[in-house]
Design a protein around this motif. Structure first.
Motif, PDB file in Angstrom:
ATOM      1  N   PRO A 133       0.814  -1.226   0.000  1.00  0.00           N
ATOM      2  CA  PRO A 133       0.000   0.000   0.000  1.00  0.00           C
ATOM      3  C   PRO A 133       0.842   1.268   0.000  1.00  0.00           C
ATOM      4  CG  PRO A 133      -0.096  -1.090   2.145  1.00  0.00           C
ATOM      5  CD  PRO A 133       0.561  -2.048   1.203  1.00  0.00           C
ATOM      6  N   HIS A 134       2.027   1.223   0.632  1.00  0.00           N
ATOM      7  CA  HIS A 134       2.886   2.405   0.650  1.00  0.00           C
ATOM      8  C   HIS A 134       3.358   2.742  -0.755  1.00  0.00           C
ATOM      9  CE1 HIS A 134       5.415   4.565   3.931  1.00  0.00           C
ATOM     10  NE2 HIS A 134       4.962   5.395   3.022  1.00  0.00           N
ATOM     11  N   VAL A 135       3.812   1.729  -1.493  1.00  0.00           N
ATOM     12  CA  VAL A 135       4.292   1.945  -2.858  1.00  0.00           C
ATOM     13  C   VAL A 135       3.145   2.358  -3.774  1.00  0.00           C
ATOM     14  CG1 VAL A 135       5.273   0.804  -4.883  1.00  0.00           C
ATOM     15  CG2 VAL A 135       6.285   0.418  -2.640  1.00  0.00           C
ATOM     16  N   LEU A 136       1.996   1.690  -3.635  1.00  0.00           N
ATOM     17  CA  LEU A 136       0.841   2.048  -4.463  1.00  0.00           C
ATOM     18  C   LEU A 136       0.428   3.501  -4.238  1.00  0.00           C
ATOM     19  CD1 LEU A 136      -1.492  -1.093  -4.291  1.00  0.00           C
ATOM     20  CD2 LEU A 136      -0.294  -0.181  -6.292  1.00  0.00           C
ATOM     21  N   GLY A 137       0.398   3.917  -2.979  1.00  0.00           N
ATOM     22  CA  GLY A 137       0.029   5.300  -2.681  1.00  0.00           C
ATOM     23  C   GLY A 137       0.988   6.289  -3.298  1.00  0.00           C
ATOM     24  N   GLU A 138       2.279   5.992  -3.254  1.00  0.00           N
ATOM     25  CA  GLU A 138       3.266   6.909  -3.808  1.00  0.00           C
ATOM     26  C   GLU A 138       3.204   6.949  -5.333  1.00  0.00           C
ATOM     27  OE1 GLU A 138       6.907   5.560  -2.089  1.00  0.00           O
ATOM     28  OE2 GLU A 138       6.641   6.750  -0.263  1.00  0.00           O
ATOM     29  N   ILE A 139       2.953   5.795  -5.955  1.00  0.00           N
ATOM     30  CA  ILE A 139       2.841   5.757  -7.421  1.00  0.00           C
ATOM     31  C   ILE A 139       1.614   6.537  -7.887  1.00  0.00           C
ATOM     32  CG2 ILE A 139       2.371   4.243  -9.389  1.00  0.00           C
ATOM     33  CD1 ILE A 139       4.115   2.133  -8.077  1.00  0.00           C
ATOM     34  N   ILE A 140       0.473   6.303  -7.236  1.00  0.00           N
ATOM     35  CA  ILE A 140      -0.750   7.028  -7.604  1.00  0.00           C
ATOM     36  C   ILE A 140      -0.567   8.527  -7.387  1.00  0.00           C
ATOM     37  CG2 ILE A 140      -3.183   7.378  -6.994  1.00  0.00           C
ATOM     38  CD1 ILE A 140      -3.295   4.386  -6.293  1.00  0.00           C
ATOM     39  N   PHE A 141       0.056   8.893  -6.258  1.00  0.00           N
ATOM     40  CA  PHE A 141       0.307  10.308  -5.980  1.00  0.00           C
ATOM     41  C   PHE A 141       1.176  10.926  -7.076  1.00  0.00           C
ATOM     42  CE2 PHE A 141       3.337  13.441  -4.376  1.00  0.00           C
ATOM     43  CZ  PHE A 141       2.486  14.410  -3.885  1.00  0.00           C
ATOM     44  N   LEU A 142       2.229  10.239  -7.448  1.00  0.00           N
ATOM     45  CA  LEU A 142       3.173  10.776  -8.432  1.00  0.00           C
ATOM     46  C   LEU A 142       2.511  10.987  -9.789  1.00  0.00           C
ATOM     47  CD1 LEU A 142       6.161  11.545  -8.809  1.00  0.00           C
ATOM     48  CD2 LEU A 142       6.605   9.175  -9.460  1.00  0.00           C
ATOM     49  N   TRP A 143       1.805   9.979 -10.276  1.00  0.00           N
ATOM     50  CA  TRP A 143       1.183  10.098 -11.597  1.00  0.00           C
ATOM     51  C   TRP A 143       0.044  11.113 -11.608  1.00  0.00           C
ATOM     52  CZ3 TRP A 143       2.771   8.468 -16.197  1.00  0.00           C
ATOM     53  CH2 TRP A 143       3.764   7.484 -16.241  1.00  0.00           C
ATOM     54  N   CYS A 144      -0.803  11.085 -10.592  1.00  0.00           N
ATOM     55  CA  CYS A 144      -1.915  12.047 -10.548  1.00  0.00           C
ATOM     56  C   CYS A 144      -1.399  13.472 -10.449  1.00  0.00           C
ATOM     57  CB  CYS A 144      -2.825  11.732  -9.365  1.00  0.00           C
ATOM     58  SG  CYS A 144      -3.799  10.228  -9.542  1.00  0.00           S
ATOM     59  N   CYS A 145      -0.408  13.685  -9.606  1.00  0.00           N
ATOM     60  CA  CYS A 145       0.132  15.029  -9.408  1.00  0.00           C
ATOM     61  C   CYS A 145       0.751  15.570 -10.691  1.00  0.00           C
ATOM     62  CB  CYS A 145       1.159  15.001  -8.279  1.00  0.00           C
ATOM     63  SG  CYS A 145       1.846  16.621  -7.867  1.00  0.00           S
ATOM     64  N   ASN A 146       1.594  14.769 -11.341  1.00  0.00           N
ATOM     65  CA  ASN A 146       2.285  15.233 -12.540  1.00  0.00           C
ATOM     66  C   ASN A 146       1.342  15.417 -13.723  1.00  0.00           C
ATOM     67  OD1 ASN A 146       4.580  15.116 -11.025  1.00  0.00           O
ATOM     68  ND2 ASN A 146       5.615  13.561 -12.233  1.00  0.00           N
ATOM     69  N   LEU A 147       0.422  14.466 -13.903  1.00  0.00           N
ATOM     70  CA  LEU A 147      -0.492  14.576 -15.044  1.00  0.00           C
ATOM     71  C   LEU A 147      -1.498  15.705 -14.853  1.00  0.00           C
ATOM     72  CD1 LEU A 147      -1.187  10.811 -15.874  1.00  0.00           C
ATOM     73  CD2 LEU A 147       0.238  12.427 -17.144  1.00  0.00           C
ATOM     74  N   LEU A 148      -2.047  15.847 -13.651  1.00  0.00           N
ATOM     75  CA  LEU A 148      -2.984  16.944 -13.406  1.00  0.00           C
ATOM     76  C   LEU A 148      -2.305  18.302 -13.588  1.00  0.00           C
ATOM     77  CD1 LEU A 148      -4.974  15.639 -10.288  1.00  0.00           C
ATOM     78  CD2 LEU A 148      -5.873  16.035 -12.592  1.00  0.00           C
ATOM     79  N   ALA A 149      -1.088  18.433 -13.077  1.00  0.00           N
ATOM     80  CA  ALA A 149      -0.352  19.684 -13.234  1.00  0.00           C
ATOM     81  C   ALA A 149      -0.090  19.965 -14.706  1.00  0.00           C
ATOM     82  CB  ALA A 149       0.960  19.624 -12.459  1.00  0.00           C
ATOM     83  N   HIS A 150       0.238  18.932 -15.458  1.00  0.00           N
ATOM     84  CA  HIS A 150       0.501  19.111 -16.896  1.00  0.00           C
ATOM     85  C   HIS A 150      -0.747  19.563 -17.648  1.00  0.00           C
ATOM     86  CE1 HIS A 150       1.773  18.375 -20.996  1.00  0.00           C
ATOM     87  NE2 HIS A 150       0.766  17.526 -21.150  1.00  0.00           N
ATOM     88  N   PHE A 151      -1.880  18.895 -17.391  1.00  0.00           N
ATOM     89  CA  PHE A 151      -3.107  19.250 -18.107  1.00  0.00           C
ATOM     90  C   PHE A 151      -3.601  20.644 -17.719  1.00  0.00           C
ATOM     91  CE2 PHE A 151      -3.741  14.492 -18.423  1.00  0.00           C
ATOM     92  CZ  PHE A 151      -3.427  14.457 -19.776  1.00  0.00           C
ATOM     93  N   ILE A 152      -3.452  21.008 -16.452  1.00  0.00           N
ATOM     94  CA  ILE A 152      -3.861  22.349 -16.029  1.00  0.00           C
ATOM     95  C   ILE A 152      -2.976  23.410 -16.681  1.00  0.00           C
ATOM     96  CG2 ILE A 152      -3.940  23.924 -14.042  1.00  0.00           C
ATOM     97  CD1 ILE A 152      -4.892  21.559 -12.363  1.00  0.00           C
ATOM     98  N   ASN A 153      -1.673  23.178 -16.668  1.00  0.00           N
ATOM     99  CA  ASN A 153      -0.759  24.139 -17.282  1.00  0.00           C
ATOM    100  C   ASN A 153      -0.957  24.239 -18.785  1.00  0.00           C
ATOM    101  OD1 ASN A 153       0.451  24.803 -14.860  1.00  0.00           O
ATOM    102  ND2 ASN A 153       2.104  23.308 -15.074  1.00  0.00           N
TER     103      ASN A 153
END
Length: 319
Positions: free
Chosen positions: A204-224
């Motif tokens: 669960p620790h790794v899954l949480g970090e992977i989901i956080f990383l992809w969601c954060c980077n992709l959302l920031a990219h689409f917003i920008n």
């Protein structure tokens, strides 16, 4: 004879050692020292958070009012909880489990540095405002994939220290001394649980970090890309803060993964905090997730202030 041109070069480079290697080593050392300092300063905060996560509430709730003037029960916040720890264990008690966390921070820095040497950052393509939409998305995916590999490898190497730190702190609940030092804790876990004991809660620790990383980077990219107009004078400044804001939002959504990982690290390890009647023995991290979800406790410990008493506890208090 040494010429003026040679004298102007860095000393290590004159000896045949690249200056960049020395600067990289100095940077790693600085990051290790800075990380240790930040870890020490924030440890009381994470210590209180861990005790709240495992459900330890040694102080009774107090009556307060919400924004609408209705009376509600609030659990003690960070400062009240920290004062309780100081009353029981003294000021040094706020730093229980600190040494394995510092080790984790140090190992993480070293591992990240080595992994980045295998895939050098200069070889990566960075996103530019001149890129078209398809190219920029491809670069974001490539950068995020690289960050994911670095994060996963670092987590695998540091998770055993995380488990030790969590168990050291959870001993406060039952006043045990089973995990008193780094080396004795390693021997204790290996003797009773084997190698697998060092990686409890890793998934669960790794899954949480992977989901956080992809969601954060992709959302920031689409917003920008789609929400921030290039004609806007403050567009560069807005883009620079987008990922930071997205990080705060996404971290709140992925918090249950961190909670489950910490609970699994304590569960059924011989400590009172991880055994019935304090908590059930979970078959897997999915069982733990479902149990917390059924009780509405998937975000337990996510807030240090204005912690409202759960509904079931409120009903018991009324009865």
């Amino acid at each position: 004879m040494v010429t003026r041109a040679e004298m102007s070069r860095p000393r290590k480079e004159r000896r045949g050692v690249p200056a960049s290697g020395g600067s990289a080593l100095d940077m790693d050392t600085a990051v290790v020292i800075l990380g240790a300092g930040v870890t020490a300063l924030t440890h009381p905060l994470l210590y209180v958070k861990l005790l709240i996560q495992v459900g330890h509430e040694p102080q009774p709730p107090t009556t307060g009012s919400n924004l609408f003037g209705r009376k509600v029960l609030y659990l003690p916040g960070f400062f009240s909880y920290a004062r309780h720890i100081v009353r029981v264990d003294g000021k040094r008690g706020l730093f229980r489990g600190l040494s394995p966390r510092i080790m984790s921070s140090t190992v993480s820095t070293v591992v990240r540095s080595r992994v980045k040497q295998v895939t050098p950052i200069p070889d990566m393509e960075h996103v530019s405002n001149k890129d078209d939409i398809k190219t920029s998305l491809r670069k974001v995916v490539k950068e995020t994939s690289h960050e994911m590999v670095v994060q996963c490898v670092a987590r695998i190497f540091t998770h055993p220290f995380h488990v030790i730190s969590v168990r050291c702190m959870a001993q406060f609940v039952g006043r045990e001394m089973k995990y008193s030092g780094l080396f004795s804790s390693v021997a204790e876990i290996f003797r009773h649980e084997g190698i697998a004991g060092f990686f409890v809660g890793l998934v669960p620790h790794v899954l949480g970090e992977i989901i956080f990383l992809w969601c954060c980077n992709l959302l920031a990219h689409f917003i920008n890309t789609y929400a921030v107009d290039d004609n806007f004078s403050q567009a560069p400044a807005v883009r620079s803060y987008t990922k930071f804001v997205m990080g705060i939002a996404v971290s709140a959504l992925t918090y249950p993964f961190l909670l489950v990982a910490d609970l699994m690290a304590v569960n059924n390890c011989g400590l009172q905090a991880g055994l019935p009647p304090h908590t059930p023995v979970f078959r897997s991290w999915i069982h733990c997730w479902r149990h917390l979800g059924a009780q509405g406790q998937l975000f337990r410990g996510s807030s240090f202030f204005f912690r409202r008493v759960p509904l079931e506890m409120t009903a018991l208090a009324v009865e």
